[in-house]
Design a protein around this motif. Structure first.
Motif, short mmCIF file in Angstrom:
data_model
loop_
_atom_site.label_atom_id
_atom_site.label_comp_id
_atom_site.label_asym_id
_atom_site.label_seq_id
_atom_site.Cartn_x
_atom_site.Cartn_y
_atom_site.Cartn_z
N GLY A 212 0.99 -1.30 0.14
CA GLY A 212 -0.12 -0.10 0.06
C GLY A 212 0.66 1.31 -0.04
O GLY A 212 1.98 1.33 0.51
N ILE A 213 0.40 2.14 -0.55
CA ILE A 213 0.93 3.48 -0.71
C ILE A 213 1.30 4.10 0.62
O ILE A 213 2.59 4.52 0.63
CB ILE A 213 0.32 4.67 -1.65
N VAL A 214 0.49 4.03 1.76
CA VAL A 214 0.78 4.74 2.86
C VAL A 214 1.75 3.78 3.67
O VAL A 214 2.59 4.07 4.30
CB VAL A 214 -0.54 4.54 3.73
N THR A 215 1.84 2.44 3.52
CA THR A 215 2.86 1.65 3.88
C THR A 215 3.97 1.95 3.39
O THR A 215 5.24 1.85 3.99
CB THR A 215 2.60 0.03 3.85
N LEU A 216 4.13 2.07 2.01
CA LEU A 216 5.37 2.63 1.28
C LEU A 216 5.89 3.85 1.99
O LEU A 216 7.20 3.76 2.05
CB LEU A 216 5.13 2.59 -0.27
N LYS A 217 5.14 4.76 2.12
CA LYS A 217 5.66 6.09 2.58
C LYS A 217 6.12 5.83 3.87
O LYS A 217 7.29 6.38 4.34
CB LYS A 217 4.62 7.19 2.76
N GLY A 218 5.78 4.91 4.72
CA GLY A 218 6.23 4.52 6.16
C GLY A 218 7.64 3.89 6.04
O GLY A 218 8.60 4.21 6.57
N TYR A 219 7.71 2.99 5.05
CA TYR A 219 8.84 2.33 4.85
C TYR A 219 10.17 3.38 4.48
O TYR A 219 11.47 3.23 4.96
CB TYR A 219 8.88 1.24 3.78
N ILE A 220 9.85 4.03 3.37
CA ILE A 220 10.91 4.99 3.09
C ILE A 220 11.35 6.02 4.01
O ILE A 220 12.56 6.30 4.24
CB ILE A 220 10.54 5.54 1.53
N GLY A 221 10.44 6.34 4.76
CA GLY A 221 10.66 7.58 5.94
C GLY A 221 11.48 6.82 6.72
O GLY A 221 12.34 7.58 7.37
N SER A 222 10.96 5.61 7.16
CA SER A 222 12.10 4.85 8.19
C SER A 222 13.28 4.51 7.64
O SER A 222 14.42 4.97 8.38
CB SER A 222 11.40 3.69 8.51
N MET A 223 13.53 4.36 6.44
CA MET A 223 14.82 4.11 5.70
C MET A 223 15.73 5.36 5.86
O MET A 223 16.95 5.31 6.31
CB MET A 223 14.71 3.73 4.57
N ALA A 224 15.19 6.50 5.62
CA ALA A 224 15.89 7.93 5.70
C ALA A 224 16.29 8.19 7.04
O ALA A 224 17.04 8.67 7.48
CB ALA A 224 14.98 9.04 5.12
N ARG A 225 15.32 8.19 7.93
CA ARG A 225 15.42 8.54 9.28
C ARG A 225 16.36 7.65 10.27
O ARG A 225 17.18 8.02 10.94
CB ARG A 225 14.25 8.45 10.24
N ALA A 226 16.62 6.16 9.58
CA ALA A 226 17.54 5.39 10.14
C ALA A 226 18.75 5.86 9.89
O ALA A 226 19.87 5.66 11.04
CB ALA A 226 17.26 4.14 9.69
N LEU A 227 19.13 6.52 8.88
CA LEU A 227 20.46 7.01 8.45
C LEU A 227 20.55 8.34 9.03
O LEU A 227 21.69 8.35 9.90
CB LEU A 227 20.61 6.81 6.95
N LYS A 228 19.76 9.12 8.98
CA LYS A 228 19.85 10.54 9.40
C LYS A 228 20.18 10.59 10.88
O LYS A 228 21.05 10.99 11.44
CB LYS A 228 18.68 11.33 8.90
N GLU A 229 19.12 9.89 11.62
CA GLU A 229 19.24 10.11 13.05
C GLU A 229 20.45 9.06 13.80
O GLU A 229 20.85 9.30 14.78
CB GLU A 229 18.03 9.28 13.70
N ASN A 230 21.32 8.40 13.06
CA ASN A 230 22.21 7.55 13.50
C ASN A 230 23.50 7.96 12.85
O ASN A 230 24.70 7.29 12.88
CB ASN A 230 22.03 6.19 13.51
N ALA A 231 23.66 9.02 11.93
CA ALA A 231 24.95 9.16 11.29
C ALA A 231 25.94 9.75 12.24
O ALA A 231 27.13 9.59 11.74
CB ALA A 231 24.73 10.48 10.30
#
Length: 706
Positions: A212-231
């Protein structure tokens, strides 16, 4: 002055577009000649646009006429200024505008959209980098976008001009949501390209692996934040590796980067800086991206998702954070107050109806807002003369429609099909039908959304009326604004409503509110004091009893004339509408007792008398007195009892017939009041004042019809 001549050195310190213009005035040989906007009239601006190309000039001229035609007289000057701001800037910007003037000269405004929106992206980049997000420049950028929308019929979202923005089209609401990844784009460009590829594949995928589109948005958001918040847990060299190799860098050097990120996420979850659920989402999202590229992950440094006793306690406490009884009363009061306002916009009114339905039922907001006219229907029930209202709340996707004719309907079938019926639906049938009537002339153009109930009109930036869906996000924003403007201190949150709904509270609040509204007492504090005093009544009693005899009282002897007296008859018996001179008449008693046999049996009464007060106005034994007290009684009946009947009629079948009967009741009262005015005009005036100051007449309060 010598320092200002060092263009390369000074440029790095300039943060204001106006200062750059100032430098052009004092040092034109170094900074370039400043161009002064000499255009003073509309004709001059149109002429300049024509000089770029006749096509562009004609587009600007037609757009200006359209904008002025759709603007109010008070806003004409402002609209003209904002519409012409784009060609004015082209004239004054000098060399900065040269690249896009070339596009306009060849294709008009449509040239801006070529080569991946090249012209618009150039403007947006200039807005961000050169003008430091100057709001005046944003207005002319919007003017250029609106011009393109007017000429082509295609709307370009500003977010799509950002190189680091990803869009998600939500079919159910015909809206696009945008997700910005500026940090990832600037600091890990190749990793951002990985997200773009993942987004591109899964927004188009339709096989068994689609999500689902909403699920996809959540996945990609988590991918980006996982890197940004732990850089911060990575070295500069590791970040450079990610910037150049993307997610593939995670598995190099024996998964060195992957281990560092997973360890940082685990540590934060242990320290309480990150919830175990979010931490698990981050690690899972990274694993999904690795799997997408065929890379292996590792299981080291996992986030423990087993809830501790503390987490269990927190969850339990959250579940108890529901609205208190008094909070529900306040919400219901202000929703009713809002619906009583006469100057509400369609958007605000339909939002209040949606809030009313959600508060009464406890239904989730998204399926409620996605209701369409086909979701409401009625079942024939053999044991009852009336039909049972039903509503499909949870719909299957892909335009699924229940094929009722293909199977025999059973209770389990209804549950499987997401159909609610009977007592669950009855409290909100009127509210849903009221919203349907309100929005019946507004239907979205998209075929699969054309029957939506919760919609509203909105005039866009080029003067067109577009029908928009009341999505969950729009509902939240709008209901918060409305309640705040009305003075409500409670924030509307569907998650805090008991799943069984709060209709029994809402119904009583709405009834009490009407009394206070008629009496002119609009203070919530005053209302609450009265409400709490009345709270010992049975709040779950239905108001539908008021319509019980609507289709039945015509069976008795009726009369077209009402006898109006100057003084009360000596042998009369007081009734809520006036006076009865024969409450034991056989035809009236038989009709009443046939409809109320169970009630009379329970009372074990030997007295045979008519108590059907709805039938009084057609009864030959009814007498009305031309004084203020009897006018007060009649007005109370019309504005409270009959009003309740009207609100309740939608829970029955043959609604049209019910409403016709109700209309006859109101007309009957109005006719009697007209006749009274001929005999005693002051009585009508005084009776209206009694209603305004005292509310409903006590005789009607005690009948049980309210």
């Amino acid at each position: 002055m010598a320092t200002l001549q060092d263009r390369e050195f000074v440029s790095s310190f300039i943060c204001n577009h106006n200062f750059r213009t100032f430098l052009k005035f004092i040092l034109p040989d170094v900074w370039g000649k400043a161009r002064v906007n000499q255009f003073k009239t509309e004709a001059e601006v149109i002429g300049y646009a024509q000089s770029i190309s006749s096509k562009f000039g004609n587009e600007v001229d037609a757009f200006l006429k359209n904008q002025i035609a759709s603007a109010s007289e008070a806003n004409t000057t402002r609209v003209r200024s904002s519409t012409l701001s784009f060609p004015r800037w082209l004239n004054s910007a000098g060399s900065v505008a040269s690249p896009i003037i070339k596009l306009l000269s060849e294709r008009g405004i449509q040239g801006f959209a070529e080569n991946g929106l090249q012209g618009f992206k150039y403007l947006y980049k200039h807005y961000q980098e050169e003008t430091q997000n100057n709001q005046q420049f944003l207005l002319l950028l919007n003017a250029a976008l609106d011009l393109y929308h007017f000429v082509t019929g295609e709307k370009i979202a500003k977010e799509s001009l950002l190189p680091y923005s990803l869009g998600y089209y939500l079919k159910e609401s015909d809206t696009t949501e945008w997700q910005k990844h500026e940090w990832v784009y600037d600091n890990a460009y190749k990793f951002y390209q990985n997200l773009v590829e993942y987004h591109k594949v899964f927004t188009k995928r339709i096989d068994g692996e689609s999500i689902g589109i909403v699920t996809l948005k959540g996945y990609i958001g988590s991918m980006a934040r996982a890197l940004k918040e732990n850089a911060s847990s990575l070295t500069d060299e590791q970040m450079k590796l990610i910037a150049s190799h993307g997610v593939h860098a995670f598995v190099e050097n024996n998964c060195e980067i992957l281990k560092a990120i997973r360890e940082a996420i685990q540590l934060k979850s242990k320290q309480g800086d990150l919830s175990v659920f979010v931490g698990n989402q981050y690690q899972s999202a990274i694993d999904k991206l690795l799997s997408f590229y065929g890379l292996d992950t590792i299981k080291s440094f996992p986030v423990n998702t087993e809830l501790t006793a503390q987490h269990q306690e927190q969850l339990s406490q959250n579940q108890d954070k529901l609205y208190s009884y008094r909070e529900v009363v306040e919400l219901a009061y202000y929703i009713e107050k809002g619906l009583s306002e006469t100057l509400l916009t369609i958007k605000d009114k339909v939002t209040l109806y949606a809030a009313k339905v959600i508060l009464k039922t406890g239904w989730n907001s998204t399926p409620t807002l996605e209701l369409d006219t086909d979701d409401l229907f009625f079942f024939n029930t053999p044991l009852h003369s009336s039909k049972t209202p039903a509503l499909r709340l949870f719909k299957r996707r892909a335009n699924y429609q229940t094929q009722w004719h293909k199977f025999e309907i059973k209770a389990e079938d209804l549950e499987k099909e997401g159909v609610l019926y009977g007592d669950v639906v009855e409290p909100v049938i009127f509210d849903i039908k009221a919203a349907t009537r309100l929005t019946s002339i507004y239907r979205p153009s998209i075929e699969n959304l054309s029957k939506r109930i919760f919609v509203f009109p909105k005039v866009n930036s080029i003067g067109e009326v577009k029908i928009q869906l009341l999505t969950a996000s729009r509902f939240k924003t709008t209901i918060d604004r409305i309640l705040t403007e009305l003075g409500c201190d409670i924030v509307f949150n569907s998650q805090k409503i008991r799943k069984s709904g709060l209709n029994y509270i809402y119904r009583k609040v709405a009834k009490e509110f009407k009394w206070y509204q008629k009496a002119g007492k609009h203070s919530y504090e005053t209302f609450l004091r009265h409400y709490l005093m009345q709270d010992n009544k049975d709040v779950a009693m239905t108001i539908n009893r008021a319509t019980k005899t609507m289709a039945d009282y015509f069976v008795r002897d009726v009369t077209d004339k009402v006898i109006i007296l100057q003084t009360p008859p000596e042998d009369g018996k007081k009734v809520p509408n006036g006076t009865c001179i024969n409450s034991k008449d056989k035809s009236a008693v038989v009709a009443f007792e046939s409809q109320n046999r169970k009630l009379l049996d329970q009372r074990d009464t030997n007295e045979h008398a008519c108590a059907d007060f709805n039938a009084c106005l057609w009864c030959p034994f009814y007498r009305c007195v031309a004084d203020a007290l009897h006018v007060w009684k009649l007005l109370s009946y019309r504005d409270f009892v009959v009003a309740d009947m009207e609100n309740s009629a939608a829970t029955f079948d043959s609604v049209t017939e019910q409403l016709e009967n109700i209309e006859q009741l109101k007309n009957r009262v109005n006719e009697i009041l007209t006749d009274i005015a001929k005999l005693n005009a002051q009585a009508v005036i005084d009776g209206k004042e009694l209603l305004r100051t005292e509310g409903i007449h006590p005789h009607w309060k005690n009948t049980g019809l309210l």
